[in-house]
Design an enzyme around this catalytic site. Structure first.
Site, PDB file in Angstrom:
ATOM      1  CG  LEU A 670      -2.000   1.053   1.281  1.00  0.00           C
ATOM      2  CD1 LEU A 670      -3.106   0.720   0.300  1.00  0.00           C
ATOM      3  CD2 LEU A 670      -2.582   1.141   2.698  1.00  0.00           C
ATOM      4  NE  ARG A 674       5.420   6.926   2.233  1.00  0.00           N
ATOM      5  CZ  ARG A 674       5.785   6.446   3.431  1.00  0.00           C
ATOM      6  NH1 ARG A 674       6.435   7.230   4.275  1.00  0.00           N
ATOM      7  NH2 ARG A 674       5.519   5.213   3.768  1.00  0.00           N
ATOM      8  CG  ASN A 699      -5.087   3.892  -0.338  1.00  0.00           C
ATOM      9  OD1 ASN A 699      -5.992   3.338  -0.952  1.00  0.00           O
ATOM     10  ND2 ASN A 699      -5.083   3.998   0.970  1.00  0.00           N
ATOM     11  CG  ASP A 747       5.187   3.180   1.122  1.00  0.00           C
ATOM     12  OD1 ASP A 747       5.392   3.186   2.348  1.00  0.00           O
ATOM     13  OD2 ASP A 747       4.618   4.112   0.523  1.00  0.00           O
ATOM     14  CD  GLU A 834      -3.954  -0.468   8.332  1.00  0.00           C
ATOM     15  OE1 GLU A 834      -2.757  -0.595   8.018  1.00  0.00           O
ATOM     16  OE2 GLU A 834      -4.374   0.482   9.029  1.00  0.00           O
ATOM     17  CG  ASP A 835      -2.153  -2.173  12.137  1.00  0.00           C
ATOM     18  OD1 ASP A 835      -3.181  -1.599  12.545  1.00  0.00           O
ATOM     19  OD2 ASP A 835      -1.010  -1.716  12.312  1.00  0.00           O
TER      20      ASP A 835
END
Length: 921
Positions: A670, A674, A699, A747, A834-835
């Site tokens: 995700l 960057r 995203n 990333d 989310e994790d």
């Protein structure tokens, strides 16, 4: 010569050249004499000189010697002569050494030449052996194909059978009460490859449709529109469904009128086979008006059945439809802890014997209820429960008379008291909820009992059903003894002792299973309708429809930039991590057991505790997923064993190992605006073994730069465009993911290739768990009585962050389509957590903690742009997320563990204050 001279004199002294012969003769004499003289000088003079010189050197006085050799000391008396002598000696020694080395090198060259010749011969022999092996392999493959062709019959899809309006050859059962699938269901309408098409009649097209409860009809129609099995083509339908209830009392049609309307359905075909009549109840007083109607071979799904009416394995007991047009509010549901509540058990109800029912008013189309009423234990139950209440041993609440007018009920049935909200408040304070079945055992289930069961499961009160003859909802596919206690009425005197003897762990397990059953099969109209269809589909052994995958919209990008190799990432010394695939990516084998379900698999999976292998009826998952061998998308149970080449170190190092000899994983990364960081991360994946594909989830609404050159890392890079900026996109089941294993990675994460490969190996041994690198844990904040998120280094953990973790693609489906929407909404609200949500989900389903691998404590890249986790509010939001998720699940599903897996090839580096942590290698 004399003759010549004489001849010349006789001729007058003149030669050929006109000269006198004397001159010529004298010239010859001088030449001869000169030659003789030179000979004497050159031969005899050296001999005489040598003799003389040697004679002089033999003199006694050495000092008078003029010629002859002198000693070294005498010659080197002069200084420069001494230097020349030393140089001569040194050069002589070096020449001797060089000669020795030359001889050694010549010897080695000769040996190497011999070895070269031997290697050439070995190469030739190996080439011959390789050629022979290729021939043998080719012959073996050809023989294998021939054997497979001989031993496997050629199969083709069955011919699609369309309904025949008459069905004159369909055998008739002796009585409709004897209907079972084998004699009242036409399997020819439901081929295995049909996909289970279902046709739903529009109730508004028939007179009884105006009598239906508006809320039930509206909820049913909304559910039908979104169901994957519903078809508008009645000619290809396997099952035909008609909704007939719940009906409103004032306008309810007469039984004869309803029967006539059912028989006039266009696809009824004289006896209604392959039809399902659904009578949903929203209230506890729903009447069993279908009992007096001839339904032929049609299946019935409702909440009230008499023994003379119910056909096991054919009819279906359904739960009441309480939340018809609304989703349940998870925040209003009480938590599952503390385990024990104020009351040990409670019961409120009133028994009304004089209520008239349709059974008493109208004679059945086949027979009246025969025989005398069975023994009535209700009086004994009342006496026993009052005695327990009066004993004050435990707080219990039993009331056998309603304070207000009781709800309408069937004869011998205990009517509900009060309003639904009041009953729920009492159940929230009760550990157990008593459900007393009707006194008439011929009433196997009633709407009132199912309503009590629904409310108890909703608020976490463990149901205690008195009456073993009861047929609970979906009883042929749900193992109710894992969520409720079913006790015969004669054991009423032992109920108190039994309830007190159950441990807290068992209570929590039963409450958790009850919550799961309620959420999965009872809570909404979608759940109820999907469960009914899933039961019929499973009974006739038709596989479920494949679950929907998220279509990946690719962003065009240019690639071709040769990716470099970061020595810090890929330098593994002499460690062989595995082959870099040179052939096209290898997808995981698809799930192949859909057509080979067994009764044992079906029963076990419908009734297992909450787990990732359980059937969720409102999703089209296949039910057979109880173990790794049956994991979604996996063929591991049917693949040859022996991924490794033996137990020795080198073979183990070079082989992937495990029971799956060949497998790859997909990297899902995700990113958000960057580009430089992303390109560096992608380059670090160059040369990574067993990598199938990289899916970059873009995203950002802003597309990548047009001049951005993406690295060529040897495997495809799929850049996926998302509809909105959401961290939930990390776990979408993209259709581009062809492997079971997913490596979710940020990333900006820095992981060595050997670390990734070690994590992949560990995940293959624990495919149902999250296996990753950064560990975290949760803690209870005593002063504030809430849960906290903790990222400090610790010997104990309960979460593994998905910024660098392996998990099965199965969990991507569950996260995106099954997990409560409220959790995903909070992730979007905070752009965080989310994790944590994924860890909650997996721990809730498996009841296992995650697995942390390697001793790495941090893996972020220094110098990278700031990420979301560096915000000061990051941890405060994660505290809130944990507490919110606990409310949604009803308990804390995370489990602590001190287990960590390290490779013996790693050098463990622990912080100075963590040196007492245990590690498992």
């Amino acid at each position: 010569e004399l003759m010549t001279g004489y001849t010349m004199l006789r001729n007058g002294g003149v030669g050929n050249g006109g000269q006198p012969w004397v001159l010529r003769w004298s010239s010859r004499i001088r030449l001869t004499w000169l030659s003789f003289t030179l000979f004497i000088i050159l031969v005899f003079f050296p001999l005489i000189a040598h003799y003389y010189l040697t004679t002089i050197d033999d003199a006694d006085d050495a000092g008078k010697r003029i010629f002859g050799p002198r000693t070294g000391n005498e010659l080197c008396e002069v200084k420069h002569v001494q230097d020349l002598c030393r140089i001569r000696e040194s050069v002589s020694e070096e020449l001797l050494q060089l000669e020795a080395k030359r001889q050694e090198l010549n010897s080695e060259i000769a040996k190497l030449n011999l070895k070269i010749e031997a290697c050439k011969k070995s190469i030739e022999n190996a080439k011959q052996d390789l050629l022979q092996l290729k021939n043998v392999i080719s012959q073996t493959e050809h023989s294998y194909k021939e054997l497979m062709a001989q031993n496997q019959p050629k199969l083709s899809l069955p011919i699609r059978l369309l309904p025949d309006k008459d069905d004159a050859t369909f055998p008739l059962p002796k009585s409709n009460r004897n209907c079972r699938l084998h004699n009242c269901f036409d399997y020819s309408r439901c081929p295995l490859t049909s996909g289970f098409p279902v046709y739903v009649y529009n109730s508004d097209d028939y007179p009884f449709g105006s009598s239906l409860d508006p809320l039930i009809k509206q909820a049913f129609e909304a559910t039908v529109r979104t169901n994957v099995y519903v078809t508008e083509n009645a000619n290809i339908a396997c099952v035909y469904i008609i909704l007939v209830g719940e009906m409103q009392e004032p306008v309810m049609p007469k039984p004869t009128e309803l029967e006539q309307q059912l028989h006039s359905l266009p696809y009824w075909r004289t006896d209604g086979h392959n039809h399902l009549i659904i009578n949903l109840s929203r209230k506890s007083e729903t009447q069993n008006f279908i009992y007096n109607i001839s339904t032929g071979r049609a299946m019935i799904a409702q909440s009230t059945f008499y023994d003379a009416q119910y056909r096991p394995g054919f009819d279906i007991v359904v739960s009441p439809l309480v939340h018809a047009m609304s989703e349940p509010n998870f925040l209003e549901i009480p938590p599952q802890v503390p385990v024990k509540r104020k009351y040990l058990f409670s019961f409120q109800g009133e028994k009304i014997e004089s209520l008239r029912s349709s059974l008493q008013e109208v004679r059945s189309f086949e027979e009246e209820i025969e025989g005398n009423a069975p023994a009535d234990y209700d009086d004994r139950i009342i006496t026993t429960l009052k005695a327990v209440q009066d004993s004050k041993l435990d707080f219990v609440l039993v009331e056998f008379t309603c304070k207000n007018q009781p709800k309408a009920s069937l004869p011998t049935e205990w009517a509900l008291c009060g309003e639904r909200e009041d009953r729920l408040e009492l159940l929230k304070l009760s550990t157990f909820a008593l459900i007393i079945t009707p006194g008439d055992t011929r009433l196997v289930i009633s709407a009132g009992c199912t309503m009590r069961l629904f409310e108890a499961l909703e608020v976490g009160a463990i149901p205690v059903v008195l009456g073993e003859q009861v047929q609970l909802p979906y009883n042929d596919v749900i193992r109710w003894n894992e969520a409720a206690l079913i006790i015969p009425k004669p054991r009423i005197t032992e109920v108190h002792f039994l309830l007190r003897s159950i441990s807290d762990n068992d209570l929590l397990a039963m409450r958790r299973q009850g919550r799961f059953l309620w959420e999965t099969y009872f809570s909404t109209s979608d759940n109820v309708f999907s469960t009914v269809l899933a039961i019929i589909r499973t009974r006739i052994q038709i596989p479920a429809a494949p679950i929907r995958e998220e279509p990946a919209v690719e962003i065009p990008h240019r690639s071709g930039k040769a990716a470099g190799t970061d020595p810090n990432m890929a330098d593994n010394g002499d460690l062989d991590l595995g082959p870099v695939e040179t052939e096209p990516p290898y997808a995981s084998p698809k799930y192949l057991r859909n057509f080979t379900l067994t009764a044992m698999d079906i029963y076990r999976n419908w009734n297992s505790a909450p787990g990732p292998f359980h059937l969720f009826p409102y999703t089209p998952f296949d039910p057979v997923l109880p173990s790794e061998a049956k994991f979604l998308g996996s063929g591991t149970g049917f693949r040859p064993i022996g991924g490794g080449a033996g137990g020795s170190g080198k073979e183990f190092q070079a082989a992937l190992g495990g029971n799956v000899p060949r497998e790859q994983f997909t990297v899902v990364m995700l990113t958000y605006e960057r580009e430089e960081v992303l390109m560096n991360s992608l380059e670090r994946l160059n040369g990574l073994p067993y990598l199938n594909k990289v899916v970059v989830v873009w995203n950002s609404p802003k597309l990548p730069s047009e001049d951005l050159l993406w690295p060529d890392i040897g495997v495809p890079i799929m850049v996926v465009r998302t509809e909105k900026n959401s961290l939930n996109n990390r776990f979408l089941p993209w259709d581009e993911i062809d492997t079971e294993a997913i490596l979710s990675i940020d990333d900006d994460a820095h992981l060595r290739h050997d670390e990734i490969m070690f994590g992949f190996r560990v995940w293959r041994e624990a495919r149902d768990r999250i296996v990753g690198f950064p560990g975290r844990y949760h803690a209870w904040d005593i002063p504030h009585q809430s849960w906290l998120y903790n990222s400090n280094y610790s010997c104990e953990l309960s979460m593994v962050l998905t910024g660098a973790a392996f998990f099965h693609k199965y969990y991507a489906y569950l996260y995106s389509y099954v997990m409560p929407q409220a959790i995903r909404d909070m992730v979007d609200e905070y752009i965080n957590c989310e994790d944590i949500a994924m860890n909650f989900l997996v721990s809730h389903l498996t009841r296992k903690p995650p697995i942390k691998v390697t001793s790495r404590w941090t893996f972020r890249c220094p110098g990278c742009p700031q990420a979301l986790s560096h915000d000061d509010s990051h941890f405060h939001e994660r505290h809130k997320c944990i507490n919110f998720f606990v409310k949604v699940y009803g308990y804390m599903p995370l489990l602590y563990t001190q287990f960590r897996v390290d490779s013996v090839l790693f050098k463990t580096r622990l912080p100075h204050d963590k040196t007492k942590c245990f590690k498992f290698i």
